[in-house]
Scaffold this motif. Structure first.
Motif, PDB file in Angstrom:
ATOM      1  N   LEU A  44      -0.685  -1.493   7.261  1.00  0.00           N
ATOM      2  CA  LEU A  44      -2.009  -1.890   6.777  1.00  0.00           C
ATOM      3  C   LEU A  44      -2.861  -0.653   6.503  1.00  0.00           C
ATOM      4  O   LEU A  44      -2.847   0.315   7.265  1.00  0.00           O
ATOM      5  N   GLY A  45      -3.608  -0.710   5.410  1.00  0.00           N
ATOM      6  CA  GLY A  45      -4.589   0.333   5.141  1.00  0.00           C
ATOM      7  C   GLY A  45      -4.010   1.708   4.964  1.00  0.00           C
ATOM      8  O   GLY A  45      -4.681   2.714   5.260  1.00  0.00           O
ATOM      9  N   ARG A  46      -2.796   1.797   4.474  1.00  0.00           N
ATOM     10  CA  ARG A  46      -2.150   3.073   4.239  1.00  0.00           C
ATOM     11  C   ARG A  46      -1.520   3.092   2.862  1.00  0.00           C
ATOM     12  O   ARG A  46      -1.229   2.044   2.269  1.00  0.00           O
ATOM     13  N   VAL A  47      -1.299   4.310   2.334  1.00  0.00           N
ATOM     14  CA  VAL A  47      -0.591   4.485   1.073  1.00  0.00           C
ATOM     15  C   VAL A  47       0.861   4.812   1.398  1.00  0.00           C
ATOM     16  O   VAL A  47       1.160   5.841   2.010  1.00  0.00           O
ATOM     17  N   SER A  48       1.762   3.918   1.016  1.00  0.00           N
ATOM     18  CA  SER A  48       3.193   4.128   1.214  1.00  0.00           C
ATOM     19  C   SER A  48       3.816   4.481  -0.126  1.00  0.00           C
ATOM     20  O   SER A  48       3.652   3.755  -1.111  1.00  0.00           O
ATOM     21  N   GLY A  49       4.520   5.592  -0.182  1.00  0.00           N
ATOM     22  CA  GLY A  49       5.170   6.023  -1.412  1.00  0.00           C
ATOM     23  C   GLY A  49       6.658   5.754  -1.376  1.00  0.00           C
ATOM     24  O   GLY A  49       7.303   5.930  -0.337  1.00  0.00           O
ATOM     25  N   ILE A  50       7.206   5.301  -2.496  1.00  0.00           N
ATOM     26  CA  ILE A  50       8.643   5.084  -2.633  1.00  0.00           C
ATOM     27  C   ILE A  50       9.132   5.895  -3.825  1.00  0.00           C
ATOM     28  O   ILE A  50       8.633   5.737  -4.937  1.00  0.00           O
ATOM     29  N   THR A 198      -4.047  -1.988   1.499  1.00  0.00           N
ATOM     30  CA  THR A 198      -2.656  -1.596   1.711  1.00  0.00           C
ATOM     31  C   THR A 198      -2.051  -1.293   0.345  1.00  0.00           C
ATOM     32  O   THR A 198      -2.141  -2.115  -0.569  1.00  0.00           O
ATOM     33  N   ILE A 199      -1.450  -0.119   0.189  1.00  0.00           N
ATOM     34  CA  ILE A 199      -1.000   0.348  -1.126  1.00  0.00           C
ATOM     35  C   ILE A 199       0.457   0.788  -1.053  1.00  0.00           C
ATOM     36  O   ILE A 199       0.840   1.547  -0.159  1.00  0.00           O
ATOM     37  N   ILE A 200       1.252   0.318  -2.007  1.00  0.00           N
ATOM     38  CA  ILE A 200       2.630   0.777  -2.153  1.00  0.00           C
ATOM     39  C   ILE A 200       2.776   1.348  -3.554  1.00  0.00           C
ATOM     40  O   ILE A 200       2.522   0.655  -4.546  1.00  0.00           O
ATOM     41  N   ASP A 210       3.452  13.419  -2.581  1.00  0.00           N
ATOM     42  CA  ASP A 210       3.016  14.317  -1.508  1.00  0.00           C
ATOM     43  C   ASP A 210       1.490  14.386  -1.438  1.00  0.00           C
ATOM     44  O   ASP A 210       0.911  14.564  -0.363  1.00  0.00           O
ATOM     45  N   ARG A 211       0.835  14.215  -2.575  1.00  0.00           N
ATOM     46  CA  ARG A 211      -0.624  14.290  -2.630  1.00  0.00           C
ATOM     47  C   ARG A 211      -1.287  13.024  -2.119  1.00  0.00           C
ATOM     48  O   ARG A 211      -2.371  13.081  -1.544  1.00  0.00           O
ATOM     49  N   ILE A 212      -0.665  11.876  -2.355  1.00  0.00           N
ATOM     50  CA  ILE A 212      -1.392  10.625  -2.123  1.00  0.00           C
ATOM     51  C   ILE A 212      -0.835   9.757  -1.005  1.00  0.00           C
ATOM     52  O   ILE A 212      -1.549   8.892  -0.489  1.00  0.00           O
ATOM     53  N   ALA A 213       0.438   9.952  -0.628  1.00  0.00           N
ATOM     54  CA  ALA A 213       1.073   9.011   0.295  1.00  0.00           C
ATOM     55  C   ALA A 213       0.912   9.450   1.748  1.00  0.00           C
ATOM     56  O   ALA A 213       1.051  10.629   2.083  1.00  0.00           O
ATOM     57  N   ASP A 214       0.627   8.482   2.613  1.00  0.00           N
ATOM     58  CA  ASP A 214       0.583   8.730   4.054  1.00  0.00           C
ATOM     59  C   ASP A 214       1.982   8.726   4.653  1.00  0.00           C
ATOM     60  O   ASP A 214       2.249   9.389   5.655  1.00  0.00           O
ATOM     61  N   VAL A 215       2.879   7.962   4.040  1.00  0.00           N
ATOM     62  CA  VAL A 215       4.275   7.896   4.478  1.00  0.00           C
ATOM     63  C   VAL A 215       5.127   7.696   3.230  1.00  0.00           C
ATOM     64  O   VAL A 215       4.672   7.093   2.252  1.00  0.00           O
ATOM     65  N   GLN A 216       6.342   8.230   3.253  1.00  0.00           N
ATOM     66  CA  GLN A 216       7.195   8.120   2.083  1.00  0.00           C
ATOM     67  C   GLN A 216       8.553   7.540   2.449  1.00  0.00           C
ATOM     68  O   GLN A 216       9.062   7.743   3.556  1.00  0.00           O
ATOM     69  N   TYR A 217       9.126   6.825   1.466  1.00  0.00           N
ATOM     70  CA  TYR A 217      10.462   6.260   1.582  1.00  0.00           C
ATOM     71  C   TYR A 217      11.275   6.726   0.372  1.00  0.00           C
ATOM     72  O   TYR A 217      10.718   7.000  -0.701  1.00  0.00           O
ATOM     73  N   VAL A 218      12.566   6.787   0.558  1.00  0.00           N
ATOM     74  CA  VAL A 218      13.482   7.106  -0.535  1.00  0.00           C
ATOM     75  C   VAL A 218      14.414   5.925  -0.735  1.00  0.00           C
ATOM     76  O   VAL A 218      14.936   5.363   0.240  1.00  0.00           O
ATOM     77  N   MET A 219      14.595   5.533  -2.002  1.00  0.00           N
ATOM     78  CA  MET A 219      15.551   4.482  -2.310  1.00  0.00           C
ATOM     79  C   MET A 219      16.724   5.062  -3.087  1.00  0.00           C
ATOM     80  O   MET A 219      16.558   5.929  -3.951  1.00  0.00           O
ATOM     81  N   SER A 220      17.918   4.582  -2.774  1.00  0.00           N
ATOM     82  CA  SER A 220      19.126   4.997  -3.466  1.00  0.00           C
ATOM     83  C   SER A 220      20.132   3.867  -3.380  1.00  0.00           C
ATOM     84  O   SER A 220      20.381   3.321  -2.283  1.00  0.00           O
ATOM     85  N   ASP A 221      20.673   3.481  -4.535  1.00  0.00           N
ATOM     86  CA  ASP A 221      21.683   2.418  -4.584  1.00  0.00           C
ATOM     87  C   ASP A 221      21.221   1.146  -3.873  1.00  0.00           C
ATOM     88  O   ASP A 221      21.996   0.484  -3.178  1.00  0.00           O
ATOM     89  N   GLY A 222      19.945   0.814  -4.051  1.00  0.00           N
ATOM     90  CA  GLY A 222      19.430  -0.436  -3.519  1.00  0.00           C
ATOM     91  C   GLY A 222      19.095  -0.408  -2.045  1.00  0.00           C
ATOM     92  O   GLY A 222      18.771  -1.452  -1.467  1.00  0.00           O
ATOM     93  N   ARG A 223      19.174   0.770  -1.415  1.00  0.00           N
ATOM     94  CA  ARG A 223      18.852   0.890   0.000  1.00  0.00           C
ATOM     95  C   ARG A 223      17.656   1.799   0.186  1.00  0.00           C
ATOM     96  O   ARG A 223      17.348   2.636  -0.659  1.00  0.00           O
ATOM     97  N   ILE A 224      16.976   1.641   1.319  1.00  0.00           N
ATOM     98  CA  ILE A 224      15.740   2.382   1.556  1.00  0.00           C
ATOM     99  C   ILE A 224      15.784   3.062   2.919  1.00  0.00           C
ATOM    100  O   ILE A 224      16.403   2.574   3.862  1.00  0.00           O
ATOM    101  N   ARG A 225      15.142   4.225   2.990  1.00  0.00           N
ATOM    102  CA  ARG A 225      14.990   4.919   4.265  1.00  0.00           C
ATOM    103  C   ARG A 225      13.670   5.679   4.261  1.00  0.00           C
ATOM    104  O   ARG A 225      13.205   6.137   3.217  1.00  0.00           O
ATOM    105  N   GLU A 226      13.078   5.785   5.432  1.00  0.00           N
ATOM    106  CA  GLU A 226      11.835   6.536   5.562  1.00  0.00           C
ATOM    107  C   GLU A 226      12.155   8.017   5.694  1.00  0.00           C
ATOM    108  O   GLU A 226      13.150   8.390   6.300  1.00  0.00           O
ATOM    109  N   VAL A 227      11.296   8.854   5.120  1.00  0.00           N
ATOM    110  CA  VAL A 227      11.495  10.305   5.203  1.00  0.00           C
ATOM    111  C   VAL A 227      10.275  10.963   5.836  1.00  0.00           C
ATOM    112  O   VAL A 227       9.222  10.368   5.949  1.00  0.00           O
TER     113      VAL A 227
END
Length: 227
Positions: A44-50, A198-200, A210-227
């Motif tokens: 909630l109330g965070r910028v999540s980057g993918i 709440t922003i994705i 890197d400028r805007i996200a509080d937390v970042q995720y990486v997607m590859s081949d339909g899967r996701i992980r937090e970095v």
């Protein structure tokens, strides 16, 4: 507002601090898996980057969260309400997920007015201020067909911001924007986060995330992980 909300979360059950919960979501199109048991919590109330390469599944995930596609397995909750139950859409969501079908013969304000009539009839002052916020002139009488790609992108963002949504889903929001436009987007996202939204954000541009996200995720081949 966000600081208060997050401080309250420190003493609350973790589920109360989750804006969007994706649990074991899979989706195949014509037999090809595009989402593979995706699980992630977006605060909630965070910028999540993918981020991820083309075809990694990041845009498909946004579509699933928005209720634009059904999933084969798993579940998605937005603010505690499951998406897709009885064909329902999550409430209070603004999104720019793919190029908006713009009506070329309308002005920017006319287009927002039309969309407003379908979504909740927001007052004209709100629509005008939303256009100004993204860097467009509400008094501009030019038709959308004469807009540059950057202007169209700003208008697409304006329709997502209408009505002050609780959740924003943005796919490559800085595409086709010059440096000034990119800074406008970053400022708006910071303001929205501070308002408690709440922003994705999906982007191929790691530097932008890197400028805007509080937390970042990486997607590859339909899967996701937090970095």
């Amino acid at each position: 507002m966000v600081e208060v909300a997050m401080s309250n979360c420190a003493n609350a059950r973790p589920t109360r601090c989750i804006g969007v919960r994706v649990l074991g979501v899979s989706k195949s199109i014509k037999g090809n898996p595009v989402l593979d048991t995706v699980s992630a919590d977006f605060a909630l109330g965070r910028v999540s980057g993918i981020r991820g390469h083309n075809g990694s599944g990041k845009t498909m995930l946004l579509r699933a969260i928005a209720g634009l596609i059904s999933v084969d397995k798993g579940s998605i909750e937005v603010f505690g309400e499951e998406v897709g139950v009885d064909g329902s859409f999550p409430m209070g969501v603004g999104f720019m997920i793919e190029p908006l079908e713009l009506w070329d013969e309308f002005t920017g304000l006319e287009m927002l007015t039309l969309l407003s009539s379908l979504r909740g009839k927001f007052c004209v002052d709100h629509l005008r201020s939303t256009l100004i916020r993204v860097g467009l002139d509400p008094n501009d009488t030019r038709k959308i067909k004469s807009f540059s790609l950057g202007m169209r992108q700003r208008l697409n963002l304006a329709q997502a911001l209408m009505g002050n949504p609780r959740l924003l889903l943005l796919d490559e929001p800085t595409n086709a924007l010059d440096e000034d436009g990119q800074e406008t987007i970053c400022r708006i996202l910071r303001d929205e986060r501070d308002r408690g939204t709440t922003i994705i954000v999906v982007s191929h541009d790691r530097e932008q995330l890197d400028r805007i996200a509080d937390v970042q995720y990486v997607m590859s081949d339909g899967r996701i992980r937090e970095v």
